[in-house]
Design a protein around this motif. Structure first.
Motif, PDB file in Angstrom:
ATOM      1  N   LYS A 252       0.815  -1.220   0.000  1.00 41.48           N
ATOM      2  CA  LYS A 252       0.000   0.000   0.000  1.00 41.48           C
ATOM      3  C   LYS A 252       0.850   1.272   0.000  1.00 41.48           C
ATOM      4  N   LYS A 253       2.167   1.091   0.079  1.00 41.69           N
ATOM      5  CA  LYS A 253       3.115   2.212   0.101  1.00 41.69           C
ATOM      6  C   LYS A 253       2.767   3.220   1.201  1.00 41.69           C
ATOM      7  N   LEU A 254       2.481   2.674   2.375  1.00 40.87           N
ATOM      8  CA  LEU A 254       2.138   3.519   3.510  1.00 40.87           C
ATOM      9  C   LEU A 254       3.419   4.060   4.142  1.00 40.87           C
ATOM     10  N   ASP A 255       3.354   5.276   4.612  1.00 40.55           N
ATOM     11  CA  ASP A 255       4.515   5.926   5.207  1.00 40.55           C
ATOM     12  C   ASP A 255       4.646   5.511   6.675  1.00 40.55           C
ATOM     13  N   PHE A 256       4.821   4.196   6.866  1.00 37.55           N
ATOM     14  CA  PHE A 256       4.965   3.632   8.206  1.00 37.55           C
ATOM     15  C   PHE A 256       6.391   3.088   8.360  1.00 37.55           C
ATOM     16  N   GLU A 257       6.891   3.141   9.564  1.00 39.11           N
ATOM     17  CA  GLU A 257       8.165   2.505   9.881  1.00 39.11           C
ATOM     18  C   GLU A 257       7.834   1.150  10.494  1.00 39.11           C
ATOM     19  N   THR A 258       8.343   0.071   9.910  1.00 41.45           N
ATOM     20  CA  THR A 258       7.991  -1.262  10.402  1.00 41.45           C
ATOM     21  C   THR A 258       9.226  -2.029  10.878  1.00 41.45           C
ATOM     22  N   TYR A 259       9.036  -2.775  11.939  1.00 42.31           N
ATOM     23  CA  TYR A 259      10.091  -3.632  12.476  1.00 42.31           C
ATOM     24  C   TYR A 259       9.545  -5.045  12.610  1.00 42.31           C
ATOM     25  N   HIS A 260      10.271  -6.007  12.052  1.00 41.81           N
ATOM     26  CA  HIS A 260       9.849  -7.414  12.089  1.00 41.81           C
ATOM     27  C   HIS A 260       9.804  -7.937  13.521  1.00 41.81           C
ATOM     28  N   ARG A 261       9.278  -9.143  13.671  1.00 39.48           N
ATOM     29  CA  ARG A 261       9.017  -9.765  14.967  1.00 39.48           C
ATOM     30  C   ARG A 261      10.173  -9.650  15.958  1.00 39.48           C
ATOM     31  N   HIS A 262      11.383  -9.997  15.534  1.00 39.39           N
ATOM     32  CA  HIS A 262      12.503 -10.021  16.477  1.00 39.39           C
ATOM     33  C   HIS A 262      13.573  -8.987  16.128  1.00 39.39           C
ATOM     34  N   GLN A 263      13.171  -7.971  15.405  1.00 41.31           N
ATOM     35  CA  GLN A 263      14.135  -6.967  14.953  1.00 41.31           C
ATOM     36  C   GLN A 263      14.566  -6.024  16.078  1.00 41.31           C
ATOM     37  N   LEU A 264      13.654  -5.736  17.000  1.00 45.22           N
ATOM     38  CA  LEU A 264      13.976  -4.850  18.114  1.00 45.22           C
ATOM     39  C   LEU A 264      14.096  -5.647  19.410  1.00 45.22           C
ATOM     40  N   GLN A 265      15.079  -5.313  20.209  1.00 44.53           N
ATOM     41  CA  GLN A 265      15.205  -5.904  21.537  1.00 44.53           C
ATOM     42  C   GLN A 265      14.124  -5.312  22.443  1.00 44.53           C
ATOM     43  N   HIS A 266      13.841  -6.027  23.540  1.00 40.71           N
ATOM     44  CA  HIS A 266      12.807  -5.578  24.470  1.00 40.71           C
ATOM     45  C   HIS A 266      13.086  -4.156  24.969  1.00 40.71           C
ATOM     46  N   GLY A 267      14.329  -3.873  25.292  1.00 42.30           N
ATOM     47  CA  GLY A 267      14.699  -2.546  25.780  1.00 42.30           C
ATOM     48  C   GLY A 267      14.471  -1.448  24.754  1.00 42.30           C
ATOM     49  N   GLU A 268      14.654  -1.780  23.467  1.00 44.50           N
ATOM     50  CA  GLU A 268      14.437  -0.797  22.402  1.00 44.50           C
ATOM     51  C   GLU A 268      12.950  -0.471  22.253  1.00 44.50           C
ATOM     52  N   VAL A 269      12.096  -1.483  22.445  1.00 42.88           N
ATOM     53  CA  VAL A 269      10.649  -1.254  22.387  1.00 42.88           C
ATOM     54  C   VAL A 269      10.220  -0.349  23.546  1.00 42.88           C
ATOM     55  N   ILE A 270      10.765  -0.612  24.734  1.00 42.55           N
ATOM     56  CA  ILE A 270      10.452   0.207  25.906  1.00 42.55           C
ATOM     57  C   ILE A 270      10.814   1.666  25.640  1.00 42.55           C
ATOM     58  N   LYS A 271      11.975   1.901  25.050  1.00 43.90           N
ATOM     59  CA  LYS A 271      12.403   3.277  24.745  1.00 43.90           C
ATOM     60  C   LYS A 271      11.462   3.934  23.734  1.00 43.90           C
ATOM     61  N   LEU A 272      11.009   3.161  22.757  1.00 43.59           N
ATOM     62  CA  LEU A 272      10.042   3.681  21.781  1.00 43.59           C
ATOM     63  C   LEU A 272       8.753   4.109  22.472  1.00 43.59           C
ATOM     64  N   MET A 273       8.306   3.302  23.423  1.00 49.18           N
ATOM     65  CA  MET A 273       7.091   3.633  24.171  1.00 49.18           C
ATOM     66  C   MET A 273       7.254   4.944  24.933  1.00 49.18           C
ATOM     67  N   GLY A 274       8.479   5.190  25.403  1.00 41.27           N
ATOM     68  CA  GLY A 274       8.758   6.416  26.132  1.00 41.27           C
ATOM     69  C   GLY A 274       8.745   7.658  25.267  1.00 41.27           C
ATOM     70  N   LYS A 275       8.691   7.463  23.942  1.00 40.19           N
ATOM     71  CA  LYS A 275       8.615   8.589  23.005  1.00 40.19           C
ATOM     72  C   LYS A 275       7.242   8.686  22.341  1.00 40.19           C
ATOM     73  N   SER A 276       6.376   7.703  22.607  1.00 41.89           N
ATOM     74  CA  SER A 276       5.113   7.597  21.870  1.00 41.89           C
ATOM     75  C   SER A 276       3.973   8.349  22.546  1.00 41.89           C
ATOM     76  N   LEU A 277       3.170   8.987  21.729  1.00 40.29           N
ATOM     77  CA  LEU A 277       1.964   9.660  22.227  1.00 40.29           C
ATOM     78  C   LEU A 277       0.877   8.623  22.489  1.00 40.29           C
ATOM     79  N   ILE A 278       0.715   7.691  21.520  1.00 35.47           N
ATOM     80  CA  ILE A 278      -0.342   6.678  21.595  1.00 35.47           C
ATOM     81  C   ILE A 278       0.266   5.305  21.332  1.00 35.47           C
TER      82      ILE A 278
END
Length: 381
Positions: A252-278
């Motif tokens: 669909k050529k959506l302007d989304f940033e995607t990360y596969h199932r095991h591409q991010l470590q748990h700590g990296e996801v936590i940091k992303l949450m700390g920057k997320s509005l929703i």
């Protein structure tokens, strides 16, 4: 006291054992699924790994039978290989544990029931994870097994009130040791360094699971249907994405940033949450999702599905988050996202409320004490 932990290797299991006091517990682990893991931990006195040891050579059609008729195959397995029950029996004879604690039902508790019934003097603690009861109870063969396990289990730990109530309807007559998050608690004092101020947040973060339970694709389609001018100010990130979701975004050529199932470590996801509005999570079945608790801890406004009315144990709808009642309804998900985006004052109030909630209810030391008390109540019975 010797405690034999029966589990698959998972981040939630390893986080759980970090809370166990080695001053009065000798910990042993039976890696019942035999899956490989990278985690190094010196809490265990000994680790046993199930390895599918054969009794006879492979038989023609055996693999096909195991896939097509798994319940029938399970009845025949003991003729061809050493089963988990037999393996556990040897481990019990060798270690002589006082307590068996199994984490998860289908992979870690079904396979040891026969041995646990033979060793009724052993206390059995079972930790209910995710969809253990809520999803599988609808299948007659699973329901029978669940009831047999719960009838033998002495002590139950759940991550939500719903599953304790369900267990009571499924023949559990033992003692409930409390509602405790499956992944234990969070080091709030350390994590606060990764919690960005509300005003700096512009990410909409999506959990990308698309499988038996996960319905991330409906979130993606909901955002896709929102007018460009309303969504453009926000960066859309999908983490833990299954291939179907990644391919849809590409197609669909959506302007989304995607990360596969095991591409991010748990700590990296936590940091992303700390920057997320929703943060948005959507599934047809679950317990209290650990990612929901993590999002709340990191200040992201949660929009979460509510299977079996479980998420409402954490989310007060319209106050500290929004509930999705039908995970298949793309319009409902779209409206929830728009409602959040159109009420920034509500999001800001929720930001403060959720951070305070996490501090009072999800801090590592608070959860550690609950876990300590749970084991202590078994030992002192």
């Amino acid at each position: 006291m010797r405690v034999l932990l029966v589990s698959m290797p998972s981040v939630h299991f390893f986080r759980w054992i970090e809370n166990l006091p080695s001053d009065y517990l000798e910990l042993y682990w039976y890696n019942i699924t035999g899956e490989k893991f990278d985690e190094k931990n010196d809490k265990f006195k000994e680790v046993s790994v199930y390895n599918n040891k054969r009794k006879i050579s492979y038989l023609k059609g055996e693999y096909l039978l195991s896939k097509k008729l798994p319940f029938y195959y399970q009845k025949l397995r003991h003729f061809v290989e050493v089963t988990e029950n037999e393996d556990l029996e040897h481990i019990i004879q060798k270690l002589k544990p006082d307590i068996i604690h199994s984490f998860e039902m289908q992979s870690c508790s079904y396979p040891i029931l026969k041995t646990m019934n033979k060793n009724k003097e052993l206390d059995w603690i079972y930790s209910c994870w995710g969809s253990d009861l809520y999803y599988y109870k609808q299948f007659s063969s699973h329901k029978r097994m669940i009831k047999k396990v719960l009838k033998r289990v002495d002590y139950l730990i759940t991550d939500c009130k719903r599953d304790y109530n369900l267990a009571r309807t499924l023949d559990f007559k033992g003692k409930h040791l409390g509602v405790i998050p499956g992944g234990s608690g969070y080091n709030i004092n350390e994590l606060i360094n990764n919690v960005q101020p509300f005003e700096k947040r512009n990410i909409i973060l999506i959990k990308g699971y698309q499988h038996t339970f996960g319905r991330a694709i409906n979130i993606v389609k909901a955002i896709e249907s929102i007018a460009v001018n309303q969504i453009n100010p926000y960066k859309i990130i999908v983490f833990g994405a299954h291939e179907f979701v990644v391919n849809y975004v590409k197609k669909k050529k959506l302007d989304f940033e995607t990360y596969h199932r095991h591409q991010l470590q748990h700590g990296e996801v936590i940091k992303l949450m700390g920057k997320s509005l929703i943060y948005i999570g959507n599934s047809t079945s679950d317990g209290i999702p650990n990612t929901l608790l993590e999002a709340i801890t990191m200040g992201a406004f949660p929009i979460q599905s509510n299977p079996g009315r479980v998420s409402e144990e954490i989310i007060n709808n319209g106050e500290n988050g929004l509930l999705i009642n039908d995970p298949e309804d793309i319009s409902e998900i779209k409206n929830a996202i728009l409602a959040a985006l159109h009420t920034p004052d509500k999001l800001k109030e929720a930001f403060s409320y959720n951070l305070e909630f996490a501090k009072k209810n999800l801090d590592k030391e608070i959860i550690k004490q609950k876990i300590y008390d749970a084991y202590l109540s078994v030992i002192e019975k």
